[in-house]
Design an enzyme around this catalytic site. Structure first.
Site, mmCIF file in Angstrom:
data_model
loop_
_atom_site.group_PDB
_atom_site.id
_atom_site.type_symbol
_atom_site.label_atom_id
_atom_site.label_comp_id
_atom_site.label_asym_id
_atom_site.label_seq_id
_atom_site.Cartn_x
_atom_site.Cartn_y
_atom_site.Cartn_z
ATOM 1 N N GLY A 35 0.839 -1.205 0.000
ATOM 2 C CA GLY A 35 0.000 0.000 0.000
ATOM 3 C C GLY A 35 0.868 1.247 0.000
ATOM 4 C CB THR A 41 3.484 0.405 6.597
ATOM 5 O OG1 THR A 41 2.090 0.131 6.799
ATOM 6 C CG2 THR A 41 4.188 0.254 7.931
ATOM 7 C CG ASP A 101 -1.398 -0.537 8.225
ATOM 8 O OD1 ASP A 101 -2.196 0.383 7.966
ATOM 9 O OD2 ASP A 101 -1.476 -1.666 7.719
ATOM 10 C CG MET A 112 -6.863 2.169 5.804
ATOM 11 S SD MET A 112 -5.705 2.444 4.459
ATOM 12 C CE MET A 112 -6.742 2.011 3.068
ATOM 13 N N GLY A 113 -5.636 0.222 9.257
ATOM 14 C CA GLY A 113 -4.829 -0.431 10.281
ATOM 15 C C GLY A 113 -5.375 -1.818 10.479
ATOM 16 C CE1 TYR A 143 -6.629 1.926 -0.814
ATOM 17 C CE2 TYR A 143 -6.955 2.505 -3.117
ATOM 18 C CZ TYR A 143 -6.638 1.568 -2.153
ATOM 19 O OH TYR A 143 -6.336 0.283 -2.514
ATOM 20 C CG LEU A 144 -10.553 10.105 0.972
ATOM 21 C CD1 LEU A 144 -11.747 10.855 1.558
ATOM 22 C CD2 LEU A 144 -10.202 10.661 -0.401
ATOM 23 N NE ARG A 183 -3.164 3.214 0.405
ATOM 24 C CZ ARG A 183 -3.322 1.945 0.113
ATOM 25 N NH1 ARG A 183 -3.382 1.054 1.088
ATOM 26 N NH2 ARG A 183 -3.394 1.529 -1.128
HETATM 27 O O1 F6P Z 1 -0.701 -0.860 3.521
HETATM 28 C C1 F6P Z 1 -1.530 -0.940 4.592
HETATM 29 C C2 F6P Z 1 -2.958 -0.740 4.251
HETATM 30 O O2 F6P Z 1 -3.130 0.597 3.998
HETATM 31 C C3 F6P Z 1 -3.916 -1.275 5.333
HETATM 32 O O3 F6P Z 1 -4.120 -0.447 6.403
HETATM 33 C C4 F6P Z 1 -5.150 -1.582 4.527
HETATM 34 O O4 F6P Z 1 -5.910 -2.577 5.151
HETATM 35 C C5 F6P Z 1 -4.558 -2.088 3.278
HETATM 36 O O5 F6P Z 1 -3.338 -1.433 3.093
HETATM 37 C C6 F6P Z 1 -5.381 -1.901 2.049
HETATM 38 O O6 F6P Z 1 -4.712 -2.511 1.007
HETATM 39 P P1 F6P Z 1 -5.158 -2.506 -0.493
HETATM 40 O O7 F6P Z 1 -5.003 -1.097 -0.983
HETATM 41 O O8 F6P Z 1 -4.219 -3.435 -1.193
HETATM 42 O O9 F6P Z 1 -6.575 -2.997 -0.516
#
Ligand code: F6P
Length: 428
Positions: free
Chosen positions: A21, A150, A152, A198-199, A305-306, A308
């Site tokens: 991610g 990450t 997370d 997330m997390g 996604y907002l 991150r």
């Molecule tokens: O990389 C970590 C993360 O952001 C998690 O918190 C989340 O569950 C996951 O990625 C989502 O992943 P993807 O974008 O592959 O669905």
């Protein structure tokens, strides 16, 4: 600095890939790698980037970063997402799929790649370590260095993970702002606001929501952590009491919340290449619970996604650390280190001081750092002063991107492909 490993006259090239991610600052690490490599042209030839991470290496689909101007590379520092493309792709075990590793080394050999920089989380450090072992076992000299990332924040050893501080800041800000909204309407309208963050297995981002409040009376009134088994009755009692006392209740819930049996409250039903369940939907589920049990009007939001990708409101500390680990990775390689990664070492919290340390890839690979119990209040719904002391410096400072026409002026790379030398497609 040490000369190129093989002692030949032309320096060997480097391969850089983004993995897993992405974040608002992963490109700042790329910027750190490329700018530092460019400053050492006598030791490192060209930095090739994998298009879509490690898949780029397997498919011999490499991006020639030397075709990008210094200004474009500089602008990566303020551009979110993964500029070269990232991938969730797990290399099989050596016993099960030796062909993949042989292929990687073939591609590296064909392009005279002597340095492998892998920018990712705990799964990715496992991959980097495997590649290092394969290089050694196949007699191909390859320096493998990890670059931590990450949102997370679940990597062990490092004090924090680049990407987290910015997601944390976004969540803390959004919680504070949404709390003002609900406070103004609660008398006649919405009583509950839920923000899902997330997390997957660790509640660091949810904990960061707690920074929104200055005292226990402030929002968020409830934080739901993956580390604390969800207890429906206790949760509803807390919401009810909060609404009675304050007029409304703001809740931050981690996507990874589980019940007492260890089952995720909200699993989307899909799994990624590493076998991780795709999560999402616990926010609306929790909100609906408050309506059906307590009759409260609610609103919910899923930061998804907002949180991150929010480069417009990153933590300046996070950007600095993301750049620093990219730079340090190259410096480690030049110093002859192998199978290690740079980590953040906290020297003091107030004033906040940090330096770069070093850890073996194996110490990080496949391990997760959870929020310790001492960071969660006794009732399981809030953060302690110790947690606040840990988190607060990580969201410090602003580093706004340039704006044009009212929007952030993000950069797009040319992405010029490197001419294939093997001309042999690889079937996964
Ligand atoms: O990389 C970590 C993360 O952001 C998690 O918190 C989340 O569950 C996951 O990625 C989502 O992943 P993807 O974008 O592959 O669905």
């Amino acid at each position: 600095m040490a000369a190129a490993k093989t002692g030949r006259s032309s320096p060997r090239n480097a391969f850089y890939a983004q993995s897993g991610g992405v974040s608002a600052v992963i490109n700042a690490s790329a910027c750190g790698v490329i700018e530092t490599a460019r400053a050492h042209r006598r030791q490192i030839g060209t930095v090739y980037a994998g298009r879509h991470g490690i898949l780029g290496a397997l498919h011999e689909d490499l991006i020639d970063t030397s075709r990008e101007s210094a200004a474009v590379i500089r602008a990566l520092r303020h551009t979110p997402g993964g500029a070269f493309g990232s991938a969730r792709y797990k290399l099989a075990s050596l016993e099960r799929n030796r062909a993949e590793y042989v292929r990687l080394i073939e591609v590296f050999r064909a392009h005279d790649i002597g340095y492998f920089f892998y920018n990712g989380g705990n799964d990715s450090m496992d991959t980097a370590q495997k590649v290092s072992e394969i290089g050694r076992s196949m007699g191909y000299p390859l320096t493998c260095i990890g670059i931590p990332k990450t949102v997370d924040n679940d990597l062990p050893i490092t004090d924090c993970s680049p990407g987290f501080g910015s997601a944390a800041k976004y969540v803390a800000i959004s919680t504070r702002e949404a709390a003002l909204d609900i406070a103004s309407m609660a008398r006649t309208s919405t009583k509950v606001f839920v923000l899902e963050v997330m997390g997957r297995h660790a509640g660091w981002i949810a904990a960061a929501g707690g920074l929104a409040g200055r005292s226990s009376a402030d929002a968020p009134h409830v934080i739901l952590f993956p580390e604390i088994a969800f207890d429906r009755d206790k949760f509803l009692a807390k919401v009810k009491a909060t609404v009675e006392r304050r007029g409304y209740c703001v809740i931050v819930v981690s996507e990874g919340v589980r019940d007492a049996a260890g089952r995720f409250l909200a699993e989307a039903g899909t799994k990624d290449a590493f076998g991780h369940a795709q999560l999402g939907g616990v926010g609306p589920l929790i909100a609906e619970m408050t309506r059906s049990a307590l009759g409260l009007k609610f609103h919910w939001a899923v930061a998804d996604y907002l949180q991150r990708s929010a480069r417009h409101i990153v933590s300046a500390v996070d950007v600095e650390q993301a750049y620093a680990v990219g730079k340090a990775a190259v410096e480690f390689a030049l110093a002859g280190k192998d199978a290690v990664l740079p980590v953040i070492v906290r020297r003091s919290s107030s004033p906040y001081r940090w330096t770069i340390g070093e850890a073996p890839l194996g110490a990080i690979a496949n391990k997760e750092k959870k929020v310790p119990r001492s960071f969660i209040t006794a009732d399981g719904f809030g953060i302690t002063a110790a947690c606040r002391r840990y988190l607060a410096p990580l969201i410090e400072g602003e580093d706004y991107p340039p704006y044009r026409g009212g929007l952030p002026d993000y950069v797009e790379i040319k992405g010029a492909p490197v001419r294939k030398r093997l001309n042999k497609p690889f079937v996964l």
